[in-house]
Scaffold this motif. Structure first.
Motif, PDB file in Angstrom:
ATOM      1  N   SER A  17     -54.587  13.092  49.845  1.00  0.00           N
ATOM      2  CA  SER A  17     -55.560  13.879  49.085  1.00  0.00           C
ATOM      3  C   SER A  17     -56.727  14.304  49.967  1.00  0.00           C
ATOM      4  CB  SER A  17     -56.107  13.053  47.916  1.00  0.00           C
ATOM      5  OG  SER A  17     -55.093  12.694  47.019  1.00  0.00           O
ATOM      6  N   VAL A  63     -49.693  25.175  43.023  1.00  0.00           N
ATOM      7  CA  VAL A  63     -50.620  24.036  43.075  1.00  0.00           C
ATOM      8  C   VAL A  63     -50.911  23.440  41.706  1.00  0.00           C
ATOM      9  CG1 VAL A  63     -51.693  25.042  45.127  1.00  0.00           C
ATOM     10  CG2 VAL A  63     -52.778  25.357  42.892  1.00  0.00           C
ATOM     11  N   ARG A  66     -51.400  19.642  40.775  1.00  0.00           N
ATOM     12  CA  ARG A  66     -51.775  18.888  41.987  1.00  0.00           C
ATOM     13  C   ARG A  66     -53.230  19.133  42.385  1.00  0.00           C
ATOM     14  NH1 ARG A  66     -49.439  20.018  46.753  1.00  0.00           N
ATOM     15  NH2 ARG A  66     -49.058  22.222  46.259  1.00  0.00           N
ATOM     16  N   MET A  82     -57.566  18.183  45.930  1.00  0.00           N
ATOM     17  CA  MET A  82     -56.167  18.443  46.265  1.00  0.00           C
ATOM     18  C   MET A  82     -55.441  17.114  46.396  1.00  0.00           C
ATOM     19  SD  MET A  82     -56.676  21.491  49.076  1.00  0.00           S
ATOM     20  CE  MET A  82     -57.459  20.420  50.267  1.00  0.00           C
ATOM     21  N   LEU A  85     -50.567  16.312  48.498  1.00  0.00           N
ATOM     22  CA  LEU A  85     -50.491  17.423  49.443  1.00  0.00           C
ATOM     23  C   LEU A  85     -49.143  17.482  50.143  1.00  0.00           C
ATOM     24  CD1 LEU A  85     -54.117  17.188  50.780  1.00  0.00           C
ATOM     25  CD2 LEU A  85     -53.051  19.274  49.900  1.00  0.00           C
ATOM     26  N   ASP A  89     -48.952  23.201  52.186  1.00  0.00           N
ATOM     27  CA  ASP A  89     -50.351  23.451  51.816  1.00  0.00           C
ATOM     28  C   ASP A  89     -51.224  23.672  53.054  1.00  0.00           C
ATOM     29  OD1 ASP A  89     -49.953  20.940  49.300  1.00  0.00           O
ATOM     30  OD2 ASP A  89     -50.016  23.117  48.988  1.00  0.00           O
ATOM     31  N   VAL A 113     -51.571  19.379  56.728  1.00  0.00           N
ATOM     32  CA  VAL A 113     -50.789  18.306  56.106  1.00  0.00           C
ATOM     33  C   VAL A 113     -49.595  18.029  57.005  1.00  0.00           C
ATOM     34  CG1 VAL A 113     -49.634  17.488  54.038  1.00  0.00           C
ATOM     35  CG2 VAL A 113     -51.517  19.142  53.854  1.00  0.00           C
TER      36      VAL A 113
END
Length: 115
Positions: A17, A63, A66, A82, A85, A89, A113
């Motif tokens: 996150s 998204v 999430r 967020m 992930l 992303d 990510v």
């Protein structure tokens, strides 16, 4: 034009996150809508999430469930939380403020990510 200062990007593992922050130079209630966009290398900039001055939110399908866009009246800041992930992303995330039909953009904050 509204000046925007973004923060909160970084490197995170898949499933992790991050929370992005956007501080505008004007009161968030004087701005018609604020949003987060992202642009990955070789791709067009796309809307991730937005929130109007009345609190109506919009999310990209990719998204939903999430990411969460929110705002703090006290801190005059818009956030993008967020979670979960994914590598897809990964992008440069930009804060946007729409006022009177005009867009103001932040400098962007990188989200990567990767394991």
């Amino acid at each position: 034009q509204v000046q925007l200062v973004e923060s909160g990007g970084g490197l995170v593992q898949p499933g992790g996150s991050l929370r992005l922050s956007c501080l505008p130079s004007d009161s968030i209630f004087s701005i018609d809508a604020m949003g987060w966009y992202r642009q990955a290398p070789g791709k067009q900039r796309e809307l991730v999430a937005s929130i109007t001055s009345g609190g109506i939110t919009t999310y990209a399908d990719s998204v939903k469930g999430r990411f969460t866009i929110s705002r703090s009246i006290v801190k005059n800041t818009v956030y993008l939380q967020m979670n979960s992930l994914k590598p897809e992303d990964t992008a440069l995330y930009y804060c946007d403020a729409k006022t009177g039909g005009l867009d103001s953009w932040g400098q962007g904050t990188q989200v990567t990510v990767s394991s």
